[in-house]
Design an enzyme around this catalytic site. Structure first.
Site, short mmCIF file in Angstrom:
data_model
loop_
_atom_site.label_atom_id
_atom_site.label_comp_id
_atom_site.label_asym_id
_atom_site.label_seq_id
_atom_site.Cartn_x
_atom_site.Cartn_y
_atom_site.Cartn_z
N ARG A 24 0.82 -1.22 0.00
CA ARG A 24 0.00 0.00 0.00
C ARG A 24 0.85 1.27 0.00
O ARG A 24 0.36 2.35 -0.24
CB ARG A 24 -0.94 -0.01 1.22
CG ARG A 24 -2.06 -1.01 1.12
CD ARG A 24 -2.82 -1.19 2.43
NE ARG A 24 -2.11 -2.05 3.37
CZ ARG A 24 -2.55 -2.38 4.57
NH1 ARG A 24 -3.70 -1.89 5.01
NH2 ARG A 24 -1.85 -3.17 5.37
N GLY A 89 0.87 -13.56 6.73
CA GLY A 89 0.07 -12.90 7.75
C GLY A 89 0.80 -12.71 9.06
O GLY A 89 1.86 -13.30 9.31
N GLU A 168 -11.22 -8.01 11.26
CA GLU A 168 -10.51 -7.17 10.30
C GLU A 168 -11.50 -6.54 9.33
O GLU A 168 -12.60 -7.06 9.14
CB GLU A 168 -9.48 -8.00 9.54
CG GLU A 168 -8.29 -8.42 10.37
CD GLU A 168 -7.53 -7.25 10.97
OE1 GLU A 168 -6.99 -6.42 10.22
OE2 GLU A 168 -7.48 -7.14 12.21
C1 UD1 Z 1 -2.70 -4.95 11.55
C2 UD1 Z 1 -3.76 -5.74 12.33
C3 UD1 Z 1 -4.92 -4.80 12.66
C4 UD1 Z 1 -4.41 -3.60 13.43
C5 UD1 Z 1 -3.28 -2.90 12.69
C6 UD1 Z 1 -2.64 -1.85 13.58
C7 UD1 Z 1 -3.70 -8.05 11.60
C8 UD1 Z 1 -4.32 -9.10 10.74
N1 UD1 Z 1 -4.23 -6.84 11.53
O1 UD1 Z 1 -3.32 -4.53 10.32
O2 UD1 Z 1 -5.90 -5.49 13.44
O3 UD1 Z 1 -5.50 -2.72 13.67
O4 UD1 Z 1 -2.27 -3.83 12.31
O5 UD1 Z 1 -1.75 -1.07 12.87
O6 UD1 Z 1 -2.77 -8.35 12.31
N2 UD1 Z 1 3.72 -8.44 8.71
C9 UD1 Z 1 4.57 -9.51 8.68
N3 UD1 Z 1 4.25 -10.58 7.92
C10 UD1 Z 1 3.09 -10.67 7.23
C11 UD1 Z 1 2.21 -9.57 7.27
C12 UD1 Z 1 2.54 -8.47 8.02
O7 UD1 Z 1 5.62 -9.47 9.32
O8 UD1 Z 1 2.86 -11.69 6.58
C13 UD1 Z 1 4.12 -7.23 9.47
C14 UD1 Z 1 4.14 -6.00 8.59
O9 UD1 Z 1 5.45 -5.81 8.05
C15 UD1 Z 1 3.74 -4.88 9.55
C16 UD1 Z 1 2.89 -5.59 10.59
O10 UD1 Z 1 3.14 -6.98 10.46
O11 UD1 Z 1 4.85 -4.28 10.17
C17 UD1 Z 1 1.40 -5.32 10.39
O12 UD1 Z 1 1.03 -5.71 9.08
P1 UD1 Z 1 0.09 -4.81 8.18
O13 UD1 Z 1 -0.06 -5.49 6.87
O14 UD1 Z 1 0.51 -3.43 8.20
O15 UD1 Z 1 -1.29 -4.99 8.99
P2 UD1 Z 1 -2.47 -3.94 9.07
O16 UD1 Z 1 -3.33 -4.08 7.89
O17 UD1 Z 1 -1.96 -2.62 9.39
MG MG Z 2 -0.12 -1.77 9.28
#
Ligand code: UD1
Ligand code: MG
Length: 483
Positions: A24, A89, A168
């Site tokens: 994004r 995830g 979510e």
């Molecule tokens: C996530 C939460 C959401 C919360 C928000 C707060 C989940 C499913 N959702 O959403 O409830 O309100 O954060 O900011 O957890 N990451 C990994 N591996 C992955 C996916 C993500 O390490 O496979 C890391 C990303 O690099 C990031 C963090 O986890 O630093 C959060 O991921 P992101 O995709 O930003 O989740 P949000 O949609 O923001």
């Molecule tokens: Mg995030």
């Protein structure tokens, strides 16, 4: 909060999730490396984590492991990495770290932070950990209330207000859309909650394993869980797109400039100074608008920095003044020295106390002695200039012979007349004078005058003669008509 023994109950470990793709952001740079006040976004979550004195800190990385590891070099041995092979995830990301923690025989509380949440303060982290312990929870998480829940996970509570789960955005249904309490992504988990990660099912919509599902799972297993609205969005905001990055930077800048003003730094217009996170400024310094202070710059007590100045990785000692439109890189400015306007100090300039470097003067890899003045239009490169030297307007050190850089030495008390060139390697010894307009390519002995210009001739009546000759040439020849 600190526990020396990783197996001890009171030890904490921190996990920073940074394995996502960050699509994004619409940028080739990994999301967590986008700079905020000149430092990668992930530094902020990591600093907050390290403030808890964890026995282990694990950063989960994925596709961008190499870039992130390289950027985290300043953290040296304080950080371990767990690699998530596929971005499956947030639960899958934490699972990679949990496996590593097992290997460390860790048995305390695990604190999980999102690498894309740079605004959390150490105080909020500590409050969540103490609420977690006070309530004897297996799982705790921080929430916040917002009028724009956007993409955040919504906190579901039962009739009594107890948390039951997180939904979510893509899974929202019916009145869940109205929920204003959302998940911050900051969690504290005991080993029994961490053990639930293996059981989290794949989300059918996104085909990912959501860490948010751990709340529902913990509750159904009869574990004690708490969700605490601990802070506002100003602290819990996650950065998922360029607009949110910009907003986070504004929050950080506001915090930073308010902190500086409170400490006694005079910012003439806080919204118009740009100070990177590694910069240190002593009380009593005065900073005018459109000043950019970058890298590891240190500004001493009572320094004045006038408008349109950029200073990178440099030290200004007490009372130094930098006048308008100057650039200073990797240099040291002594006490009460004055720089500018329109000066350029390039890497390796050392300006000793009370020296003055003025209009359109460029200095590179040179030491300028205390009380020395170079006030106008000069280039001083690869030179050692002594104390109380006067460098006249337009003086140039010719330091480059096309192959090598050579040094110029100008000793204490020397006077260099205007528009002189010093062809290096060359020395002008103590107290010597160089006459204006000289080209110096041999050493000048102490106390002597070096003059190297062609002798001036005055040709009397030359102007009148020239005019007369001109008039004669312009006259048409006798008998011919001018065309
Ligand atoms: C996530 C939460 C959401 C919360 C928000 C707060 C989940 C499913 N959702 O959403 O409830 O309100 O954060 O900011 O957890 N990451 C990994 N591996 C992955 C996916 C993500 O390490 O496979 C890391 C990303 O690099 C990031 C963090 O986890 O630093 C959060 O991921 P992101 O995709 O930003 O989740 P949000 O949609 O923001
Ligand atoms: Mg995030």
């Amino acid at each position: 909060m600190r526990g020396k023994d990783p197996a001890g109950k009171n030890a904490v470990a921190c996990v920073v999730l940074a394995g996502g793709l960050g699509k994004r952001m619409k940028s080739p740079l990994p999301k967590v490396l986008h700079p905020l006040l000149g430092s990668p976004m992930i530094f902020y979550a990591l600093d907050a984590a390290l403030s808890l004195n964890p026995v282990k800190t694990i950063v989960v990385t994925g596709k961008f492991h190499n870039e992130i590891e390289r950027s985290l070099a300043p953290y040296g041995g304080r950080v371990d990495f767990a690699i998530q092979e596929k971005p499956l995830g947030t639960a899958n990301a934490l699972l990679q770290a949990a496996r590593r923690l097992k290997g460390f025989f860790f048995n305390g509380s695990t604190i999980v932070l999102n690498g894309d949440s740079p605004l959390m303060t150490p105080g909020t982290l500590k409050r969540l950990v103490s609420l977690h312990r006070k309530n004897g929870n297996s799982l705790s998480l921080g929430s916040f209330i917002t009028d724009e829940p956007g993409a955040y996970g919504r906190i579901l509570r039962d009739g009594k207000g107890s948390p039951v789960g997180i939904v979510e955005k893509s899974d929202l249904s019916g009145e869940q859309i109205e929920i204003r309490e959302v998940n911050s992504g900051l969690y504290v988990l005991e080993p029994q909650a961490l053990a639930l990660l293996d059981e989290i099912p794949m989300n059918p919509n996104k085909k990912e394993y959501y860490l948010t599902d751990i709340l529902r799972l913990a509750m159904t297993r009869g574990m004690k869980a708490g969700v605490y609205p601990l802070a506002t969005e100003e602290e819990f905001a996650g950065i998922n797109n360029p607009l949110e990055l910009r907003q986070a930077e504004l929050v950080l800048r506001k915090r930073q400039t308010e902190g500086l003003v409170k400490k006694g730094v005079r910012l003439m217009e806080p919204a118009l100074v740009f100070i990177e996170s590694g910069v240190k400024i002593a009380p009593g310094a005065v900073i005018y608008p459109n000043v950019h202070l970058q890298g590891r710059t240190v500004i001493g007590k009572g320094c004045i920095i006038y408008p349109n100045v950029r200073i990178i990785d440099s030290v200004l000692r007490e009372g130094a003044v930098v006048k308008d439109s100057s650039v200073i890189e990797n240099s040291t400015i002594g006490k009460n020295a004055q720089i500018g306007p329109f000066a350029h100090l390039r890497p390796g300039a050392v300006i000793n106390p009370s020296a003055k470097i003025g209009n359109f003067v460029e200095i590179k890899n040179s030491e300028i002695g205390a009380g020395t003045k170079a006030m106008h239009l000069s280039y001083i490169g690869d030179a050692s200039v002594g104390r109380k030297v006067n460098i006249g307007a337009g003086t140039i050190t010719c330091n480059y012979d096309g192959v090598n850089k050579n040094r110029t030495v100008i000793e204490d008390g020397v006077f260099i007349g205007s528009d002189s060139q010093l062809i290096a390697p060359v020395s002008v010894k103590k107290g010597a004078y160089v006459a204006a307009g000289s080209t110096i390519n041999r050493d000048v002995p102490p106390g002597s005058l070096a003059i190297s210009r062609t002798e001036q001739k005055n040709l009397s009546g030359w102007v009148k003669n020239r005019k007369r000759k001109q008039a004669h040439e312009d006259k048409p020849a006798h008998g011919k008509k001018g065309r």
